[in-house]
Design an enzyme around this catalytic site. Structure first.
Site, PDB file in Angstrom:
ATOM      1  N   ARG A 172      35.056  24.888  -4.693  1.00 29.62           N
ATOM      2  CA  ARG A 172      33.736  25.834  -4.565  1.00 29.62           C
ATOM      3  C   ARG A 172      32.755  26.035  -5.271  1.00 29.62           C
ATOM      4  O   ARG A 172      31.445  26.198  -5.001  1.00 29.62           O
ATOM      5  CB  ARG A 172      34.576  27.293  -4.087  1.00 29.62           C
ATOM      6  CG  ARG A 172      33.694  28.194  -3.737  1.00 29.62           C
ATOM      7  CD  ARG A 172      34.237  29.741  -3.607  1.00 29.62           C
ATOM      8  NE  ARG A 172      35.437  29.370  -2.791  1.00 29.62           N
ATOM      9  CZ  ARG A 172      36.595  30.379  -2.720  1.00 29.62           C
ATOM     10  NH1 ARG A 172      36.509  31.489  -3.514  1.00 29.62           N
ATOM     11  NH2 ARG A 172      37.461  30.224  -1.789  1.00 29.62           N
TER      12      ARG A 172
ATOM     13  N   MET B  53      29.824  31.045   6.714  1.00 27.77           N
ATOM     14  CA  MET B  53      31.402  31.298   6.735  1.00 27.77           C
ATOM     15  C   MET B  53      31.910  30.673   5.410  1.00 27.77           C
ATOM     16  O   MET B  53      32.837  29.652   5.459  1.00 27.77           O
ATOM     17  CB  MET B  53      31.994  30.611   7.842  1.00 27.77           C
ATOM     18  CG  MET B  53      31.396  31.322   9.372  1.00 27.77           C
ATOM     19  SD  MET B  53      31.428  33.017   9.104  1.00 27.77           S
ATOM     20  CE  MET B  53      33.242  33.192   9.270  1.00 27.77           C
ATOM     21  N   ARG B  54      31.540  30.979   4.275  1.00 29.28           N
ATOM     22  CA  ARG B  54      31.967  30.573   2.877  1.00 29.28           C
ATOM     23  C   ARG B  54      31.970  31.794   2.093  1.00 29.28           C
ATOM     24  O   ARG B  54      31.258  32.587   2.007  1.00 29.28           O
ATOM     25  CB  ARG B  54      31.022  29.419   2.500  1.00 29.28           C
ATOM     26  CG  ARG B  54      30.770  28.352   3.058  1.00 29.28           C
ATOM     27  CD  ARG B  54      31.681  27.369   2.871  1.00 29.28           C
ATOM     28  NE  ARG B  54      31.980  26.972   1.521  1.00 29.28           N
ATOM     29  CZ  ARG B  54      32.908  26.485   1.060  1.00 29.28           C
ATOM     30  NH1 ARG B  54      33.895  25.784   1.861  1.00 29.28           N
ATOM     31  NH2 ARG B  54      32.832  25.981  -0.428  1.00 29.28           N
ATOM     32  N   ILE B  55      33.391  31.598   1.133  1.00 29.40           N
ATOM     33  CA  ILE B  55      33.437  32.663   0.207  1.00 29.40           C
ATOM     34  C   ILE B  55      32.747  32.038  -0.934  1.00 29.40           C
ATOM     35  O   ILE B  55      32.800  30.974  -1.400  1.00 29.40           O
ATOM     36  CB  ILE B  55      34.967  32.966   0.163  1.00 29.40           C
ATOM     37  CG1 ILE B  55      35.587  33.576   1.040  1.00 29.40           C
ATOM     38  CG2 ILE B  55      35.368  33.823  -1.336  1.00 29.40           C
ATOM     39  CD1 ILE B  55      37.110  33.731   1.113  1.00 29.40           C
TER      40      ILE B  55
ATOM     41  N   LEU C 255      34.579  40.716  -2.008  1.00 24.74           N
ATOM     42  CA  LEU C 255      34.362  40.273  -0.710  1.00 24.74           C
ATOM     43  C   LEU C 255      33.943  41.518   0.294  1.00 24.74           C
ATOM     44  O   LEU C 255      35.021  42.416   0.307  1.00 24.74           O
ATOM     45  CB  LEU C 255      35.772  39.395  -0.225  1.00 24.74           C
ATOM     46  CG  LEU C 255      35.599  38.987   1.269  1.00 24.74           C
ATOM     47  CD1 LEU C 255      34.168  37.948   1.404  1.00 24.74           C
ATOM     48  CD2 LEU C 255      36.857  38.341   2.138  1.00 24.74           C
ATOM     49  N   ASP C 256      33.105  41.260   0.838  1.00 30.82           N
ATOM     50  CA  ASP C 256      32.431  42.475   2.059  1.00 30.82           C
ATOM     51  C   ASP C 256      32.529  43.953   1.082  1.00 30.82           C
ATOM     52  O   ASP C 256      32.785  44.892   1.920  1.00 30.82           O
ATOM     53  CB  ASP C 256      33.447  42.482   2.959  1.00 30.82           C
ATOM     54  CG  ASP C 256      33.302  41.157   3.929  1.00 30.82           C
ATOM     55  OD1 ASP C 256      32.123  40.709   3.769  1.00 30.82           O
ATOM     56  OD2 ASP C 256      34.326  40.956   4.647  1.00 30.82           O
TER      57      ASP C 256
ATOM     58  N   HIS D 152      28.010  42.470   8.185  1.00 28.86           N
ATOM     59  CA  HIS D 152      29.213  42.539   8.211  1.00 28.86           C
ATOM     60  C   HIS D 152      29.744  43.035   9.801  1.00 28.86           C
ATOM     61  O   HIS D 152      29.270  44.485   9.755  1.00 28.86           O
ATOM     62  CB  HIS D 152      30.067  42.794   7.420  1.00 28.86           C
ATOM     63  CG  HIS D 152      31.794  42.551   7.585  1.00 28.86           C
ATOM     64  ND1 HIS D 152      32.339  41.539   7.559  1.00 28.86           N
ATOM     65  CD2 HIS D 152      32.616  43.553   7.657  1.00 28.86           C
ATOM     66  CE1 HIS D 152      33.618  41.592   7.552  1.00 28.86           C
ATOM     67  NE2 HIS D 152      33.963  42.885   7.949  1.00 28.86           N
TER      68      HIS D 152
ATOM     69  N   SER E 109      27.621  46.535   9.354  1.00 32.08           N
ATOM     70  CA  SER E 109      27.037  47.232   7.966  1.00 32.08           C
ATOM     71  C   SER E 109      26.224  45.853   7.442  1.00 32.08           C
ATOM     72  O   SER E 109      26.600  44.875   7.296  1.00 32.08           O
ATOM     73  CB  SER E 109      28.363  47.394   7.107  1.00 32.08           C
ATOM     74  OG  SER E 109      29.071  48.326   7.654  1.00 32.08           O
TER      75      SER E 109
ATOM     76  N   SER F 164      22.263  33.754  15.684  1.00 38.18           N
ATOM     77  CA  SER F 164      21.724  34.859  16.415  1.00 38.18           C
ATOM     78  C   SER F 164      21.031  35.735  15.581  1.00 38.18           C
ATOM     79  O   SER F 164      19.916  36.460  15.885  1.00 38.18           O
ATOM     80  CB  SER F 164      22.515  35.467  17.531  1.00 38.18           C
ATOM     81  OG  SER F 164      23.576  36.238  16.759  1.00 38.18           O
ATOM     82  N   ASN F 165      21.505  36.088  14.439  1.00 42.03           N
ATOM     83  CA  ASN F 165      20.837  36.973  13.487  1.00 42.03           C
ATOM     84  C   ASN F 165      19.632  36.350  12.820  1.00 42.03           C
ATOM     85  O   ASN F 165      18.704  36.972  12.737  1.00 42.03           O
ATOM     86  CB  ASN F 165      21.942  37.486  12.545  1.00 42.03           C
ATOM     87  CG  ASN F 165      22.850  38.733  12.744  1.00 42.03           C
ATOM     88  OD1 ASN F 165      21.943  39.754  13.009  1.00 42.03           O
ATOM     89  ND2 ASN F 165      24.171  38.797  12.570  1.00 42.03           N
TER      90      ASN F 165
ATOM     91  N   GLN G 256      23.226  45.702  17.795  1.00 43.95           N
ATOM     92  CA  GLN G 256      22.935  46.498  16.641  1.00 43.95           C
ATOM     93  C   GLN G 256      22.555  45.771  15.516  1.00 43.95           C
ATOM     94  O   GLN G 256      21.691  46.037  14.711  1.00 43.95           O
ATOM     95  CB  GLN G 256      23.997  47.688  16.440  1.00 43.95           C
ATOM     96  CG  GLN G 256      24.261  48.598  17.309  1.00 43.95           C
ATOM     97  CD  GLN G 256      23.140  49.258  18.001  1.00 43.95           C
ATOM     98  OE1 GLN G 256      22.314  49.812  17.153  1.00 43.95           O
ATOM     99  NE2 GLN G 256      23.148  49.478  19.316  1.00 43.95           N
TER     100      GLN G 256
ATOM    101  N   ASN H 140      23.949  40.666   2.962  1.00 49.29           N
ATOM    102  CA  ASN H 140      24.838  40.452   3.955  1.00 49.29           C
ATOM    103  C   ASN H 140      25.073  41.218   5.208  1.00 49.29           C
ATOM    104  O   ASN H 140      24.838  42.376   4.878  1.00 49.29           O
ATOM    105  CB  ASN H 140      26.471  39.961   3.352  1.00 49.29           C
ATOM    106  CG  ASN H 140      27.344  39.261   4.289  1.00 49.29           C
ATOM    107  OD1 ASN H 140      27.099  38.260   5.235  1.00 49.29           O
ATOM    108  ND2 ASN H 140      28.511  39.856   4.511  1.00 49.29           N
TER     109      ASN H 140
END
Length: 216
Positions: A68, A93-95, A147-148, A112, A139, A16-17, A176, A110
């Site tokens: 990874r 959906m991967r670190i 991470l984030d 979040h 954000s 959707s983004n 938003q 990114n």
């Protein structure tokens, strides 16, 4: 168009983004060109959205790699075929490994679904409700090895309503997200947004701890 900014979007889900980004490039004066969309899931609906918009798509299954680092090395190779100025994570959906993040330092964004630094990770809407927060939001940030945790670019703030559920809150936050992510990507494409040693800069000015704040 001169000074076009080629962007590669990474996603794992419905996209959707991505759709919001695609729509924002159709204004006629957008400096953003989505060069490719890459997913770690061949069945991700976001790939269909990209294909429908005439954008190149690729899939790279992380399950086919020994760990990874090996996957991320192959992903870097695939991304760099398109020579993007910016890589955008849109529900990927991967670190990401430290090597990947360093390779794209200063050109990796990114989004979040929380007002970072609150609620890094998953289940952000549920956690905001359980904490009794009066405000919630989303954000956009530069990606770092934490991470984030990278420098914030822009945050959209919405009030938490009395009868909100995680689902209703998520729906309003999504609205938003679809506004602020294209905005941040355009800032980068126009050369207005950069990552400096002290944090994110907009028009040469250091953004505060919350980034550019939009209240609704």
């Amino acid at each position: 168009m001169p000074n076009t900014c080629d962007v590669v979007v990474l996603l794992s889900g419905t996209g959707s983004n991505l759709q919001a980004l695609i729509d924002s490039t159709r204004t006629g004066d957008s400096p953003v060109r989505i060069a490719a969309v890459i997913s770690n899931r061949a069945d991700a609906y976001g790939l269909q959205r990209a294909s429908d918009a005439g954008i190149a798509t690729r899939s790279l299954d992380h399950k086919g790699f020994e760990g990874r680092e090996a996957f991320d090395a192959a992903l870097i190779e695939l991304i760099d075929e398109f020579n993007p100025k910016l890589v955008v994570l849109a529900g990927f959906m991967r670190i990401l490994s430290a090597d990947f993040v360093r390779h794209y330092q200063g050109r990796l964004l990114n989004i979040h679904p929380s007002l970072l630094p609150k609620y890094k990770g998953l289940h952000t809407h549920q956690r905001a409700l359980e904490a009794g927060d009066a405000e919630h939001g989303c954000s956009v940030h530069f990606v770092t090895e934490e991470l984030d945790g990278g420098p914030l670019v822009v945050q959209a703030v919405i009030p938490v309503e009395l009868h909100d559920s995680p689902q209703s809150l998520a729906q309003r936050v999504h609205v938003q997200e679809h506004l602020i992510y294209p905005m941040a990507v355009r800032w980068f494409a126009e050369g207005r947004l950069t990552l400096g040693e002290q944090g994110a800069l907009l028009d040469g000015q250091l953004l505060g701890a919350s980034g550019h704040l939009i209240r609704n």
